[in-house]
Enzyme design. Structure first.
Site, PDB file in Angstrom:
ATOM      1  N   HIS A  65      41.519  43.354  34.254  1.00  0.00           N
ATOM      2  CA  HIS A  65      41.856  42.201  33.417  1.00  0.00           C
ATOM      3  C   HIS A  65      43.172  41.571  33.851  1.00  0.00           C
ATOM      4  CE1 HIS A  65      39.366  44.413  30.124  1.00  0.00           C
ATOM      5  NE2 HIS A  65      38.605  43.592  30.828  1.00  0.00           N
ATOM      6  N   HIS A  66      43.620  41.857  35.081  1.00  0.00           N
ATOM      7  CA  HIS A  66      44.917  41.291  35.478  1.00  0.00           C
ATOM      8  C   HIS A  66      44.838  39.776  35.540  1.00  0.00           C
ATOM      9  CE1 HIS A  66      43.070  40.996  39.424  1.00  0.00           C
ATOM     10  NE2 HIS A  66      44.081  40.277  39.843  1.00  0.00           N
ATOM     11  N   LYS A  71      34.817  38.591  36.805  1.00  0.00           N
ATOM     12  CA  LYS A  71      33.754  37.914  37.551  1.00  0.00           C
ATOM     13  C   LYS A  71      32.994  38.918  38.405  1.00  0.00           C
ATOM     14  CE  LYS A  71      31.909  33.967  38.787  1.00  0.00           C
ATOM     15  NZ  LYS A  71      30.588  34.635  38.580  1.00  0.00           N
ATOM     16  N   LYS A  95      38.151  41.694  46.159  1.00  0.00           N
ATOM     17  CA  LYS A  95      37.562  40.525  46.824  1.00  0.00           C
ATOM     18  C   LYS A  95      38.186  39.232  46.287  1.00  0.00           C
ATOM     19  CE  LYS A  95      33.086  41.116  47.002  1.00  0.00           C
ATOM     20  NZ  LYS A  95      31.601  41.048  46.815  1.00  0.00           N
ATOM     21  N   LYS A 107      31.128  43.813  37.242  1.00  0.00           N
ATOM     22  CA  LYS A 107      29.768  43.904  37.787  1.00  0.00           C
ATOM     23  C   LYS A 107      28.842  44.355  36.679  1.00  0.00           C
ATOM     24  CE  LYS A 107      28.013  43.387  41.950  1.00  0.00           C
ATOM     25  NZ  LYS A 107      28.647  42.580  42.996  1.00  0.00           N
ATOM     26  N   SER A 363      31.269  30.487  43.604  1.00  0.00           N
ATOM     27  CA  SER A 363      31.116  30.647  42.151  1.00  0.00           C
ATOM     28  C   SER A 363      32.343  30.077  41.436  1.00  0.00           C
ATOM     29  CB  SER A 363      30.993  32.127  41.769  1.00  0.00           C
ATOM     30  OG  SER A 363      29.670  32.564  41.912  1.00  0.00           O
TER      31      SER A 363
HETATM   32  N1  GLU Z   1      27.294  39.213  43.589  1.00  0.00           N
HETATM   33  C1  GLU Z   1      28.169  38.513  44.469  1.00  0.00           C
HETATM   34  C2  GLU Z   1      29.202  39.464  45.047  1.00  0.00           C
HETATM   35  O1  GLU Z   1      28.997  40.644  45.126  1.00  0.00           O
HETATM   36  C3  GLU Z   1      28.748  37.255  43.849  1.00  0.00           C
HETATM   37  C4  GLU Z   1      29.600  37.443  42.640  1.00  0.00           C
HETATM   38  C5  GLU Z   1      29.987  36.139  41.929  1.00  0.00           C
HETATM   39  O2  GLU Z   1      29.679  35.064  42.412  1.00  0.00           O
HETATM   40  O3  GLU Z   1      30.608  36.269  40.868  1.00  0.00           O
HETATM   41  O4  GLU Z   1      30.231  39.054  45.531  1.00  0.00           O
END
Ligand code: GLU
Length: 472
Positions: A65-66, A71, A95, A107, A363
């Protein structure tokens, strides 16, 4: 595809993290906070399938939550478990940090085989899952924003959006509760191919770095490179497409049921259509069959792109890999043991958590579009074209020469949504590649590019926590 489990997936992420943390100066408390999953939601819910009630097991993990919202995609597969979702959520944090996307990592996953259900049944499962997320405040444009992942796509994202908007009437930013939507439902042009395109941009940038290419024993440039792609899903298909269009030769493609090889190069669209029609990738005209799919990973090639699932290259098969560069298009395709083997062999591993960040980068563009309620290019396209036209006219008047009509079109063209998304993605991938390789070169003790990527990510997340004042 053989899965040789040396580590749990989350343990493997922790191992890579610890290996990199040594090259940072953060307080152990901050490092511990960065590593852990902030919130874990495991649920069971009933769905009526035919005349039976099935109890579905599902998860959503918010790793960090930083920055908010969190996402990350939602996966539908029978292999989904808590360990996997935790690992994938953690990778999302790193990422996003590397590509400067201002989100925390998350996730989700539903433990089902989507092929065993009708679209109607899948819709029921997806909508119920979304209800569960809403109930616990695990979805929303400012809290947690899902996206596609293995086994899901635009259709599932539409169901999530529709469930969310019907439960939150009047919420003005509701469209931003999920990304990877169809363009007609608030999606952005370029999202579908974004991950594969990002993989291509990242590897193209690596191939343009003479020192790295010399180490790999390859001439610079993507052109003429012999590439093997594992996985013909959305990521693998588009990676293969952009490599082929960039002048590389895709000499082998691998799927569950087997792989095919052709030294002259394969066209991913023709192979895709063949597989759709025949139900198998095998027996593609002009190609040699490889009955055991994982054997394709061990063929001689310049660039190997695993674009399927985690742990496919491990301590068992890594010694037999002949590629000079491995580009991780999937999340976690190499185990830490494989990493050690490749460091010794001098094989360059381009790590997942930045190389496949194209998806989440676009995204982010989609989410921004949703919050701004306007399509990219709508305001400036025509203005830019008019301005370019008058500059061209002036030039022609002043020089007395005329520009040919093809060139004229290129010069005058004002950017549309796809142009802006592609250029934003290209800029992001080039920037991230340079940041990581610079960090690697700055410290000769850093053994590999993955560790350098983790160092960059840890420093960014660490700074963010420190600036939040959580650890004064
Ligand atoms: N599922 C993709 C990933 O592993 C996209 C995640 C996204 O767009 O939030 O990076």
């Amino acid at each position: 595809m053989s899965i040789h489990q040396e580590y749990s997936f989350f343990d493997a992420v922790l191992a890579s993290f610890d290996k990199a943390a040594k090259f940072t100066a953060w307080d152990p408390g901050i490092l511990e906070q960065i590593k852990q999953c902030n919130s874990v939601y495991r649920m069971h819910f009933p769905v009526k399938i035919g005349d039976k009630i099935e109890v579905i097991k599902a998860y959503r993990v918010q790793h960090s939550h930083h920055k908010t919202p969190c996402k990350g995609g939602i996966r539908f597969a029978t292999t989904v478990n808590l360990d996997e979702v935790m690992a994938l959520a953690a990778l999302m944090t790193y990422k996003c940090a590397i590509v400067n996307v201002p989100f925390g990592g998350a996730k989700g996953g539903i433990n089902i085989d989507p092929k065993k259900y009708t679209p109607y049944e899948l819709e029921k499962i997806t909508r119920r899952y979304t209800h569960e997320l809403i109930k616990k405040n695990f979805i929303g444009p400012g809290t947690d924003v899902p996206a596609p992942d293995y086994g899901t796509g635009e259709r599932e994202m539409s169901w999530i959006l529709d469930t969310y908007t019907s439960m939150k009437p009047g919420e003005i930013d509701a469209l931003g509760c999920v990304t990877g939507k169809p363009v007609s439902q608030g999606g952005v042009r370029g999202r579908r191919e974004a991950t594969g395109l990002g993989v291509f941009y990242g590897i193209r940038e690596i191939c343009a770095m003479p020192d790295l290419m010399e180490k790999a024993g390859l001439p610079a440039g993507v052109e003429g490179k012999r590439v093997i792609v594992q996985g013909l899903g959305n990521v693998g298909y588009h990676a293969a497409k952009f490599f082929r269009e960039g002048g590389a030769k895709v000499i082998a493609l691998a799927e569950f049921e087997g792989a095919i090889f052709n030294e002259e190069g394969l066209n991913e669209e023709e192979v895709f259509q063949h597989r759709k029609k025949e139900g198998t990738i095998l027996n593609f005209p002009g190609a040699t069959n490889i009955l055991h799919s994982a054997d394709a990973l061990e063929l001689d090639c310049d660039i190997l792109i695993p674009a399927a699932l985690e742990n496919v290259i491990n301590g068992e098969n890594a010694p037999r890999i002949k590629a000079k560069i491995i580009g991780e298009a999937a999340n976690g395709p190499l185990t830490p043991e494989a990493d050690e083997i490749f460091i010794k062999k001098g094989i360059l591993v381009v790590p997942d958590m930045y190389l496949n960040a194209g998806g989440v980068t676009v995204s982010y563009f989609e989410w921004l579009k949703n919050l701004s309620h306007v399509r990219y290019g709508r305001m400036e396209k025509r203005f830019t074209e008019n301005q370019n036209r008058s500059i061209l006219n002036q030039m022609e008047d002043l020089t007395g020469k005329t520009v040919n009509s093809r060139e004229k079109e290129i010069i005058m063209h004002g950017p549309n949504e796809a142009d802006l998304v592609y250029s934003g993605l290209e800029e992001t991938m080039i920037g991230a590649t340079r940041e990581i390789t610079d960090a690697w070169k700055a410290n000769p003790d850093i053994p590999d590019m993955r560790t350098a990527a983790y160092v960059v990510a840890i420093n960014k997340v660490g700074t963010s926590y420190a600036e939040l004042g959580i650890f004064p």
